[in-house]
Design a protein around this motif. Structure first.
Motif, PDB file in Angstrom:
ATOM      1  N   LYS A   1       3.416  12.600   0.756  1.00  0.00           N
ATOM      2  CA  LYS A   1       3.286  11.414   1.726  1.00  0.00           C
ATOM      3  C   LYS A   1       4.540  10.599   1.675  1.00  0.00           C
ATOM      4  O   LYS A   1       4.727  10.114   2.754  1.00  0.00           O
ATOM      5  N   SER A   2       5.415  11.042   1.126  1.00  0.00           N
ATOM      6  CA  SER A   2       6.792  10.473   0.987  1.00  0.00           C
ATOM      7  C   SER A   2       7.698  11.195   2.110  1.00  0.00           C
ATOM      8  O   SER A   2       8.762  10.655   2.474  1.00  0.00           O
ATOM      9  N   SER A   3       7.343  12.320   2.492  1.00  0.00           N
ATOM     10  CA  SER A   3       8.197  12.980   3.517  1.00  0.00           C
ATOM     11  C   SER A   3       8.191  12.363   4.851  1.00  0.00           C
ATOM     12  O   SER A   3       7.187  11.716   5.370  1.00  0.00           O
ATOM     13  N   GLY A   4       9.461  12.108   5.402  1.00  0.00           N
ATOM     14  CA  GLY A   4       9.645  11.352   6.400  1.00  0.00           C
ATOM     15  C   GLY A   4       9.811   9.808   6.217  1.00  0.00           C
ATOM     16  O   GLY A   4      10.494   9.114   6.870  1.00  0.00           O
ATOM     17  N   ARG A   5       9.543   9.363   5.127  1.00  0.00           N
ATOM     18  CA  ARG A   5       9.474   8.040   4.843  1.00  0.00           C
ATOM     19  C   ARG A   5      10.962   7.611   3.922  1.00  0.00           C
ATOM     20  O   ARG A   5      11.705   6.530   4.108  1.00  0.00           O
ATOM     21  N   ILE A   6      11.138   8.639   3.154  1.00  0.00           N
ATOM     22  CA  ILE A   6      12.345   8.450   2.278  1.00  0.00           C
ATOM     23  C   ILE A   6      13.229   9.838   2.489  1.00  0.00           C
ATOM     24  O   ILE A   6      12.690  10.732   2.874  1.00  0.00           O
TER      25      ILE A   6
ATOM     26  N   ARG B   1       7.457   5.370 -12.191  1.00  0.00           N
ATOM     27  CA  ARG B   1       6.959   4.089 -11.502  1.00  0.00           C
ATOM     28  C   ARG B   1       6.373   4.469  -9.950  1.00  0.00           C
ATOM     29  O   ARG B   1       5.604   3.826  -9.561  1.00  0.00           O
ATOM     30  N   GLU B   2       7.350   5.125  -9.224  1.00  0.00           N
ATOM     31  CA  GLU B   2       6.679   5.556  -7.783  1.00  0.00           C
ATOM     32  C   GLU B   2       5.406   6.063  -7.801  1.00  0.00           C
ATOM     33  O   GLU B   2       4.605   6.039  -6.965  1.00  0.00           O
TER      34      GLU B   2
END
Length: 423
Positions: A109-114, A170-171
Motif C-alpha cells: 500500500k506504500s508503493s507510490g506514496r513514499i 511503528r509504520e
C-alpha cells in the motif's frame, strides 16, 4: 443468463480492450484497461445499487461464475447483502494476519506514496530483523516486550539500524490500526531513547589525506574485488553510495565515457524540487581508470541490469541491487583488521568528502569542483549559470584519477595545478 460464451471471453481478453458485458441477471464480465478480467454481480439491496466482485477470470470459469451468482442471488432474496458478507469475511481473515502478512500489505500500500528507496530499506529491515523472530506470530498477539527485544538485539549491532527498525515497526502497526487488523498498537509507547539510548553526537566528516590513501590503495584487494572497485569509483567520482548502488548498465556509456545518474536516484531531489530547483539527470565524465573499474564490475554482474546486483541471492526477489550495509560492513572490517593504525576509520560518504577535498587541493576551480560532486550552486549562481562544466569536469576527474593512481602505485604525483586551474 447465458448471453456470453467462452469463445467471446477469450477474444475480449486477447484484444485487451476495456469491456463490461452482461451475462444476464446481474452477472457481468469486466476487462479493465490494464488487462484484468473479472466477474462482478450487480444487484439491488435495500433499494440501493450494489455489486460484489466474484473473482478473476480465468481463475473462475464462466460456468463457475454462473453457479456462484445463482447462489448469491438466492442469499439476496433471503435478506443477505452478499457484498457486505464478503467484506466482513475479508476483515475476519485480515484479523488473523501474521506480522509478516500485515507488513507485506503495508509495503504494498506504500508503493507510490513514499520513495521506493525507503520501501526497499524497510523491506530489508523487516526481513532481516523482524520476520525471523515474530514474522509468523498473529499481529493481534504481539506484545510491546517482543518489539523491545527486537530493537535491543539490533542495537548491539548498530544504533542507527535499530532506530530504522523501530520506525518500520511503528509504520507497520499504525497501518494495522488503520486497517482494523489489530485493536491496539504495541509500538505506541516504545521510546527510542529508552531502548536504544540517546543519539550519538554528530561525527566530523573525514577527508583521507595522501598518506592514508597511499596506505589504503595497495591493500584494497583485502576488502574483496567488488568492494575494492566500489571504493575506487566512489573516491574518483564523488558520488553518493546510494547513487552507485542503484546504478544500471543502461546508464553507463562506455563509448562516450559518460555515466548518467537519473534524477529519481539523486538524494534530496524532493527537497530541491520543493525549493523550486529543477532536479535533472546528472552526467559524470568517466576517466580511463573508472571505466576499467566498471568493466571489471560488469564481468562480475552475471548479466544483471544493475552494476552491483545483490550478493546474497537467497534473499533476493528478482534482479535487485546490493544493499548499502554490505559495503559499510566491508569498510568496518577493513579499517579494524587490515588498516589498524594506518588510517582513520571512514564511511562511504567520507570518500565523497575525500574526492571534494583533493579536487580543491589540486587547484580545481571552486564552481567546477562543486559540480563534480553534484552540489547545488545555489542562489543567483544557480539561476544565471546554467553551464554544467562538462569539459572542465572531465579534466578535473582525470587529474583526480591520475593522482589516486599515483598513490596506488607508490609514484610521486605529477599533477599540473596550473593546467587544472585554467580548466
Amino acid at each position: 443468463m447465458g448471453k456470453l460464451t467462452d469463445v467471446q471471453l477469450k477474444q475480449w481478453v486477447k484484444a485487451g480492450e476495456h469491456v463490461a458485458k452482461s451475462d444476464g441477471n446481474g452477472l457481468t464480465f469486466t476487462l479493465s484497461a490494464s488487462g484484468v478480467a473479472a466477474w462482478v454481480l450487480r444487484y439491488r439491496f435495500g433499494g440501493k445499487a450494489k455489486e460484489k466482485t466474484i473473482g478473476r477470470y480465468p481463475d473462475i470459469s464462466l460456468a463457475d461464475a454462473r453457479k456462484i451468482a445463482a447462489e448469491d442471488r438466492a442469499k439476496i432474496q433471503t435478506g443477505t447483502d452478499v457484498a457486505m458478507e464478503k467484506k466482513k469475511a475479508k476483515l475476519i481473515t485480515a484479523g488473523a494476519w501474521t506480522v509478516k502478512q500485515l507488513a507485506e500489505d503495508y509495503l504494498e500500500k506504500s508503493s507510490g506514496r513514499i520513495a521506493e528507496t525507503t520501501i526497499k530499506g524497510r523491506r530489508q529491515q523487516l526481513r532481516d530483523y523482524v520476520f525471523p523472530l515474530i514474522g509468523n506470530m498473529p499481529a493481534r498477539e504481539v506484545e510491546p516486550l517482543a518489539l523491545v527485544d527486537i530493537v535491543e538485539r539490533v542495537t548491539v549491532k548498530s544504533r542507527h539500524v535499530a532506530r530504522l527498525v523501530l520506525i518500520a515497526l511503528r509504520e507497520v502497526f499504525a497501518h494495522g490500526i488503520a486497517r482494523h487488523v489489530i485493536a491496539s498498537d504495541p509500538s505506541a509507547h516504545i521510546k527510542s531513547n529508552s531502548v536504544i539510548g540517546p543519539r550519538p553526537t554528530s561525527r566530523s566528516r573525514i577527508m583521507l589525506n595522501e598518506q592514508e590513501l597511499r596506505a589504503i590503495f595497495p591493500l584494497l584487494p583485502e576488502m574483496g574485488v567488488q568492494n575494492a572497485l566500489m571504493f575506487k569509483i566512489l573516491v574518483s567520482t564523488g558520488v553518493r553510495i546510494g547513487e552507485l548502488i542503484n546504478a544500471k548498465w543502461v546508464n553507463v556509456d562506455f563509448e562516450k565515457q559518460l555515466w548518467t545518474i537519473p534524477a529519481e536516484d539523486i538524494k534530496g531531489r524532493k527537497v530541491k524540487a520543493s525549493k523550486g530547483e529543477d532536479v535533472k539527470d546528472f552526467v559524470i565524465p568517466l576517466t580511463p581508470q573508472v571505466i576499467a573499474s566498471f568493466l571489471e564490475l560488469e564481468s562480475l554482474a552475471f548479466g544483471s541490469a544493475y552494476v552491483l546486483p545483490i550478493r546474497a541471492r537467497k534473499k533476493a526477489e528478482g534482479d535487485v541491487p546490493m544493499e548499502p550495509s554490505t559495503f559499510n560492513a566491508a569498510i568496518n572490517t577493513f579499517c579494524k583488521k587490515i588498516m589498524q593504525e594506518k588510517c582513520r576509520r571512514f564511511t562511504p560518504h567520507d570518500l565523497r568528502s575525500t574526492a571534494r577535498s583533493h579536487l580543491g587541493a589540486l587547484g580545481v576551480d571552486f564552481l567546477v569542483a562543486e559540480r563534480c560532486i553534484n552540489h547545488s550552486l545555489g542562489g543567483l549562481v544557480a539561476v544565471y549559470d546554467q553551464h554544467d562544466y562538462i569539459d572542465a569536469r572531465r579534466k578535473a576527474h582525470t587529474s583526480l584519477s591520475n593522482y589516486f593512481e599515483a598513490c596506488e602505485a607508490g609514484r610521486p604525483s605529477h599533477v599540473s595545478s596550473v593546467q587544472l586551474a585554467a580548466a
